[in-house]
Design a protein around this motif. Structure first.
Motif, PDB file in Angstrom:
ATOM      1  N   ILE A  70      18.945  26.200  37.384  1.00 19.75           N
ATOM      2  CA  ILE A  70      18.603  27.041  36.237  1.00 19.75           C
ATOM      3  C   ILE A  70      19.275  28.405  36.421  1.00 19.75           C
ATOM      4  O   ILE A  70      18.768  29.262  37.151  1.00 19.75           O
ATOM      5  CB  ILE A  70      17.074  27.204  36.104  1.00 19.75           C
ATOM      6  N   PRO A  76      17.202  31.455  30.604  1.00 15.18           N
ATOM      7  CA  PRO A  76      15.896  30.848  30.919  1.00 15.18           C
ATOM      8  C   PRO A  76      14.843  31.061  29.832  1.00 15.18           C
ATOM      9  O   PRO A  76      13.980  30.201  29.627  1.00 15.18           O
ATOM     10  CB  PRO A  76      15.494  31.528  32.233  1.00 15.18           C
ATOM     11  N   ARG A  80      12.914  27.898  28.422  1.00 13.92           N
ATOM     12  CA  ARG A  80      11.472  27.717  28.642  1.00 13.92           C
ATOM     13  C   ARG A  80      10.670  27.542  27.358  1.00 13.92           C
ATOM     14  O   ARG A  80       9.532  27.093  27.408  1.00 13.92           O
ATOM     15  CB  ARG A  80      10.909  28.872  29.476  1.00 13.92           C
ATOM     16  N   GLY A 101      16.673  28.061  40.987  1.00 15.02           N
ATOM     17  CA  GLY A 101      16.677  29.060  39.926  1.00 15.02           C
ATOM     18  C   GLY A 101      17.113  30.404  40.466  1.00 15.02           C
ATOM     19  O   GLY A 101      16.625  30.837  41.509  1.00 15.02           O
ATOM     20  N   GLY A 105      15.904  32.596  36.292  1.00 12.56           N
ATOM     21  CA  GLY A 105      15.677  31.153  36.342  1.00 12.56           C
ATOM     22  C   GLY A 105      14.235  30.754  36.643  1.00 12.56           C
ATOM     23  O   GLY A 105      13.705  29.811  36.048  1.00 12.56           O
ATOM     24  N   VAL A 108      11.454  29.538  34.068  1.00 13.90           N
ATOM     25  CA  VAL A 108      11.256  28.147  33.669  1.00 13.90           C
ATOM     26  C   VAL A 108      10.277  27.474  34.636  1.00 13.90           C
ATOM     27  O   VAL A 108       9.423  26.681  34.232  1.00 13.90           O
ATOM     28  CB  VAL A 108      12.598  27.384  33.600  1.00 13.90           C
TER      29      VAL A 108
END
Length: 168
Positions: A70, A76, A80, A101, A105, A108
């Motif tokens: 991610i 993100p 999300r 991530g 990131g 998420v």
């Protein structure tokens, strides 16, 4: 060869997508760009790179992948808000897949509710969010806790990429 899903929406941090994506491919793994729709152009926030999504999130299952990446930036936030993206990350986590991530990131991961009791890092602007999600925030270039890999900013990319490749 591992199959890696890159979850992407517009305004990702250019280098946080490009460098891990290129490194995964150079290491001989399959890198799949997952977007809201197949064939959509997804642009980086600095405008240095853009990608076309290989698949729609609606057409894949976490079981078909070995890892999830991610990238950060504003992407993100766009990822999300898509329930299927969040469910994909939740299922990948339940299956013990590596989930990486960087920067924003971990937003998420927060939405997927997979940070409780984990050590993590992220862009400083969302550290309170990861703490409220039950994670222990560490200000380090990369944090690996079980299947989760997190980093803070573009300057941490070498360590972030190293740990992704280690998991693959």
């Amino acid at each position: 060869m591992a199959k890696v899903a890159f979850l992407l929406a517009n305004n990702f941090e250019d280098s946080e997508m490009k460098n891990p994506y290129d490194a995964v491919k150079e290491a001989g793994h399959e890198a799949v760009i997952v977007g809201a729709e197949k064939g959509a152009e997804i642009k980086g926030k600095k405008g240095t790179v853009s990608y076309t999504s290989d698949v729609s999130i609606n057409d894949i299952k976490a079981a078909d992948f070995d890892a999830v990446v991610i990238p950060g930036g504003s992407s993100p936030e766009g990822v999300r808000v898509q329930d299927q993206m969040v469910q994909f990350v939740k299922e990948a986590n339940d299956q013990g897949k590596a989930i990486a991530g960087i920067c924003h990131g971990p937003q998420v991961m927060i939405s997927a509710d997979i940070l409780k009791g984990k050590k993590t890092t992220c862009f400083v602007g969302i550290r309170d969010d990861v703490k409220l999600a039950g994670a222990e925030y560490l200000d380090e270039e990369v944090v690996v806790d079980g299947n989760l890999i997190t980093s803070r900013t573009p300057k941490d990319e070498p360590a972030f990429i190293r740990e992704i490749l280690n998991k693959l």
